[in-house]
Design a protein around this motif. Structure first.
Motif, mmCIF file in Angstrom:
data_model
loop_
_atom_site.group_PDB
_atom_site.id
_atom_site.type_symbol
_atom_site.label_atom_id
_atom_site.label_comp_id
_atom_site.label_asym_id
_atom_site.label_seq_id
_atom_site.Cartn_x
_atom_site.Cartn_y
_atom_site.Cartn_z
ATOM 1 N N LEU A 159 0.823 -1.207 0.000
ATOM 2 C CA LEU A 159 0.000 0.000 0.000
ATOM 3 C C LEU A 159 0.859 1.261 0.000
ATOM 4 O O LEU A 159 0.571 2.231 -0.709
ATOM 5 N N LEU A 160 1.919 1.251 0.787
ATOM 6 C CA LEU A 160 2.822 2.397 0.836
ATOM 7 C C LEU A 160 3.517 2.608 -0.507
ATOM 8 O O LEU A 160 3.616 3.743 -0.993
ATOM 9 N N LEU A 161 3.980 1.531 -1.126
ATOM 10 C CA LEU A 161 4.614 1.647 -2.438
ATOM 11 C C LEU A 161 3.623 2.156 -3.485
ATOM 12 O O LEU A 161 3.979 2.975 -4.335
ATOM 13 N N GLY A 162 2.386 1.689 -3.426
ATOM 14 C CA GLY A 162 1.369 2.173 -4.349
ATOM 15 C C GLY A 162 1.094 3.655 -4.176
ATOM 16 O O GLY A 162 0.936 4.392 -5.148
ATOM 17 N N LEU A 163 1.047 4.099 -2.934
ATOM 18 C CA LEU A 163 0.835 5.521 -2.652
ATOM 19 C C LEU A 163 1.985 6.363 -3.192
ATOM 20 O O LEU A 163 1.778 7.404 -3.819
ATOM 21 N N LEU A 164 3.212 5.913 -2.970
ATOM 22 C CA LEU A 164 4.377 6.639 -3.477
ATOM 23 C C LEU A 164 4.384 6.676 -5.006
ATOM 24 O O LEU A 164 4.686 7.704 -5.612
ATOM 25 N N TYR A 165 4.040 5.562 -5.637
ATOM 26 C CA TYR A 165 4.003 5.489 -7.097
ATOM 27 C C TYR A 165 2.956 6.457 -7.659
ATOM 28 O O TYR A 165 3.220 7.176 -8.611
ATOM 29 N N GLN A 166 1.786 6.479 -7.054
ATOM 30 C CA GLN A 166 0.718 7.369 -7.517
ATOM 31 C C GLN A 166 1.093 8.830 -7.319
ATOM 32 O O GLN A 166 0.841 9.668 -8.180
ATOM 33 N N THR A 167 1.720 9.150 -6.195
ATOM 34 C CA THR A 167 2.135 10.525 -5.929
ATOM 35 C C THR A 167 3.176 10.981 -6.942
ATOM 36 O O THR A 167 3.101 12.095 -7.476
ATOM 37 N N ALA A 168 4.156 10.121 -7.219
ATOM 38 C CA ALA A 168 5.192 10.462 -8.203
ATOM 39 C C ALA A 168 4.583 10.621 -9.590
ATOM 40 O O ALA A 168 4.926 11.555 -10.333
ATOM 41 N N GLY A 169 3.676 9.736 -9.970
ATOM 42 C CA GLY A 169 3.028 9.833 -11.279
ATOM 43 C C GLY A 169 2.207 11.097 -11.419
ATOM 44 O O GLY A 169 2.234 11.751 -12.464
ATOM 45 N N SER A 170 1.483 11.467 -10.378
ATOM 46 C CA SER A 170 0.683 12.693 -10.416
ATOM 47 C C SER A 170 1.569 13.927 -10.537
ATOM 48 O O SER A 170 1.246 14.868 -11.264
ATOM 49 N N ALA A 171 2.703 13.926 -9.836
ATOM 50 C CA ALA A 171 3.631 15.057 -9.915
ATOM 51 C C ALA A 171 4.231 15.164 -11.317
ATOM 52 O O ALA A 171 4.357 16.266 -11.865
#
Length: 84
Positions: free
Chosen positions: A19-31
């Motif tokens: 879940l943490l890795l997914g959150l980081l991936y989504q945040t980086a993609g959105s940025a």
């Protein structure tokens, strides 16, 4: 019983890590999306539907790029500067 608790503990840790890795991936993609493809600035009404435009360049020719299938203008962010 001890082994079941140990297995459940590690499964919980693994799920939390995913879940943490997914959150980081989504945040980086959105940025990255916000940096490379800012939201379209122009909106036109075509047959009762709002269409977002991202206009680049100028000149006698007009090239229309359509991402289709519900995608956005960010699908063409690498091609737009070359064509402009």
């Amino acid at each position: 019983m001890r082994i079941i608790v140990k297995i459940l503990k590690w499964l919980g840790i693994g799920l939390g890590a995913l879940l943490l890795l997914g959150l980081l991936y989504q945040t980086a993609g959105s940025a990255l999306d916000a940096h490379f493809a800012p939201p379209a600035t122009d909106v036109v009404n075509v047959d009762g539907r709002a269409v977002h435009l991202a206009c680049r360049g100028s000149g006698p020719r007009t090239i229309l790029l359509d991402a289709g299938a519900g995608a956005g203008v960010f699908e063409w962010y690498r091609v737009q500067p070359v064509l402009a």
